[in-house]
Design an enzyme around this catalytic site. Structure first.
Site, mmCIF file in Angstrom:
data_model
loop_
_atom_site.group_PDB
_atom_site.id
_atom_site.type_symbol
_atom_site.label_atom_id
_atom_site.label_comp_id
_atom_site.label_asym_id
_atom_site.label_seq_id
_atom_site.Cartn_x
_atom_site.Cartn_y
_atom_site.Cartn_z
ATOM 1 N N ASP A 179 -9.882 -37.429 -17.052
ATOM 2 C CA ASP A 179 -8.791 -37.878 -17.905
ATOM 3 C C ASP A 179 -7.583 -38.204 -17.033
ATOM 4 O OD1 ASP A 179 -6.759 -38.280 -19.697
ATOM 5 O OD2 ASP A 179 -7.079 -36.438 -20.838
ATOM 6 N N SER A 183 -2.255 -39.054 -29.279
ATOM 7 C CA SER A 183 -2.587 -37.838 -28.541
ATOM 8 C C SER A 183 -1.754 -37.638 -27.284
ATOM 9 C CB SER A 183 -4.081 -37.839 -28.165
ATOM 10 O OG SER A 183 -4.387 -38.946 -27.348
ATOM 11 N N HIS A 194 -3.783 -38.527 -20.243
ATOM 12 C CA HIS A 194 -2.952 -37.420 -20.698
ATOM 13 C C HIS A 194 -2.368 -36.689 -19.484
ATOM 14 C CE1 HIS A 194 -5.810 -38.207 -24.043
ATOM 15 N NE2 HIS A 194 -4.719 -38.062 -24.761
#
Length: 544
Positions: A509, A271, A512
């Site tokens: 997060d 991802s 990312h």
């Protein structure tokens, strides 16, 4: 992308990372206050004003007619084009664009199997894509806790060693470049003139801002759209990377499309590399009609073969990884690729069973017989997987293209892991020189990845060695704790973005990356590596 033949300006983006390549958007300013001020300063005699206005009008008309990139704007003004989208960014504080025309006439998107040849026709829709929700596994996956001071191997952090200062950051707001102290600034040249080390250098603030905005890029995932999710600061978008001994050019979409004419580039990974896990066989494709360039992304969490069926004493339902066998979907599509960008690693923190030579040799968050020592842990398994996929690619009879391995993308959870209170909340600038606290788990994973790469290179013929490149971004991006979504991961109006009364940070997060953001530099590095490879091939062919 500005189309090199038809002058179309196309806004596409593919990546949190490597998807980063289609994340560059060319923009064109349609007006400027500075021009108005300049005209107002002219002498106000009628003849003078008439001459000035006539000159400006002539310049503008000739620019529309003669400039190939301006044909898009010409089409809008003269009615011979049908713009698909017109975006006016809501904020111009980063000095990006004042008007943006985008078209997707050149691009066709497909989720079909890449082994079949499918191209767009005049009746094809401009953008075809199915919306499938990303898996829950796109959450940050770091299993180990990482704080300022920890004790175990996987979680320990140390101060910067002898290499401290080799990667630096300019002062906030300073547009000048701070080079690595180990190099003489007078030696700086263009990256196109010398194959300098792209990965030792410094971050500098560029007031010009990114080449696109979150509004102008239609394929950003919500997770990446930090501005759209309410992040209040924007300076993290403006920092660019400067190698110590050369200049890394801005990403040039026109140059990329010309360089890749008739070729296919694939981004393959988890991802961080491929934000959305969807499509037939977890593959997606973008095709650019004018230059016959294809961009592919393939979701492959581990880069090796995986299955769920029962194996020996490992029950059904637990993911098994055959560390000796590459992901068959990659190998199946390999002959259709000319350039690949591979990345992986973070999924090795998830539960899985490791198999080698038909035997269970280890596992992560799974090892039922504690009396038996594991032969392979998750860190070792990562290195083995890298070696397996690269050897399979380098020795494939029907693949002679370039393979770029993007190294471990560092996370920045401070004070804990992603699920134990780790946080990057409030980080608005890169870490300053000398202040980087290296993360033990990041360092060991980077080391194992590099070891797997080197073993693969050592195990293939010399003719194949030059086709394997390591894009070593880990140290440089260790400084970019400001580039993650943090708590701004979604549009949820009720999301918590501040620490609670007890000081605990909100869910966030820190793995990312925001887009626009630091990962746009990956575009520039990938383009430079492709250029070097293609030009090197021409030289080798001419000398032979």
């Amino acid at each position: 992308f500005p189309d090199p033949e038809e002058g179309e300006i196309i806004s596409k983006n593919v990546v949190d990372s490597g998807l980063s390549l289609i994340s560059s958007v060319s923009s064109m300013a349609l007006g400027s206050h500075e021009v108005s001020i300049l005209v107002a300063g002219f002498p106000r005699k009628v003849s003078t004003v008439a001459i000035a206005i006539g000159g400006l009008v002539s310049f503008f008309v000739f620019g529309l007619v003669l400039d190939p990139i301006s044909s898009s704007v010409s089409g809008v003004f003269y009615g011979n084009a049908n713009p698909q989208q017109v975006e006016i960014p809501s904020s111009l504080s980063n000095n990006t664009v004042q008007g943006l025309y985008t078209s997707t006439n050149d691009i066709y998107t497909s989720d079909k199997n890449l082994t079949s040849t499918s191209q767009s026709s005049s009746g094809s829709p401009d953008l075809v894509s199915s919306d499938i929700s990303p898996p829950d596994s796109e959450k940050p996956l770091m299993q180990q806790e990482k704080g300022d001071t920890v004790s175990s191997l996987d979680t320990s952090t140390t101060g910067v060693g002898s290499g401290e200062g080799e990667t630096n950051v300019s002062k906030a707001g300073d547009t000048s470049i701070v080079s690595s102290p180990s190099h003489d600034a007078s030696e700086t040249t263009s990256a196109e003139e010398t194959e300098c080390d792209l990965y030792q250098g410094s971050w500098f603030y560029d007031p010009g801002g990114p080449l696109y905005t979150n509004n102008s890029c239609p394929v950003l995932t919500q997770m990446q759209n930090c501005q759209g999710n309410g992040r209040p600061d924007k300076r993290y978008e403006n920092w660019r990377w400067k190698p110590s001994q050369c200049d890394l050019p801005r990403f040039d979409a026109k140059k990329f499309l010309e360089l890749m004419r008739g070729k296919t580039l694939a981004f393959i990974g988890d991802s961080v590399e491929t934000p959305v896990n969807r499509g037939n066989k977890k593959m997606q494709r973008w095709f650019f009609n004018s230059t016959s360039v294809t961009i592919v992304r393939i979701w492959s969490s581990w880069l090796v073969h995986q299955f769920n069926e029962k194996f020996d004493y490992a029950p059904e339902g637990v993911i098994k990884l055959n560390l000796d066998v590459p992901d068959e979907r990659i190998i199946e599509a390999l002959p259709s690729f000319d350039v690949m960008v591979l990345s992986s690693g973070h999924w090795f923190a998830k539960q899985s069973v490791y198999i080698s030579k038909g035997e269970i040799v280890g596992g992560q968050l799974w090892w039922p017989d504690k009396s038996k020592p594991m032969k392979v842990n998750n860190v070792e398994a990562f290195g083995i997987s890298v070696e397996t996929i690269l050897k399979s690619i380098a020795t494939h009879q029907n693949f002679t293209g370039l393979t770029i391995v993007r190294t471990w993308s560092p996370d920045h959870y401070e004070g804990g892991a992603w699920n134990t209170g780790g946080s990057c909340t409030g980080k608005e600038e890169p870490i300053l020189p000398g202040k980087l606290v290296k993360n033990g788990f990041t360092e060991i994973m980077h080391e194992k990845q590099a070891t797997g790469f080197n073993r693969a290179v050592d195990g293939v013929e010399d003719s194949s060695k030059v086709k394997l490149k390591l894009m070593d971004i880990t140290e440089a991006f260790g400084y970019r704790h400001d580039g993650h979504p943090g708590p701004y991961r979604s549009l949820d109006p009720n999301k918590i973005t501040k620490r609670g009364p007890d000081g605990r940070p909100p869910p966030q997060d820190c793995l990312h990356w925001c887009m626009p953001g630091p990962v746009d530099i990956w575009n520039e590095m990938v383009l430079e590596l492709i250029r070097r490879d293609f030009e090197g091939k021409k030289m080798r062919d001419s000398s032979s």
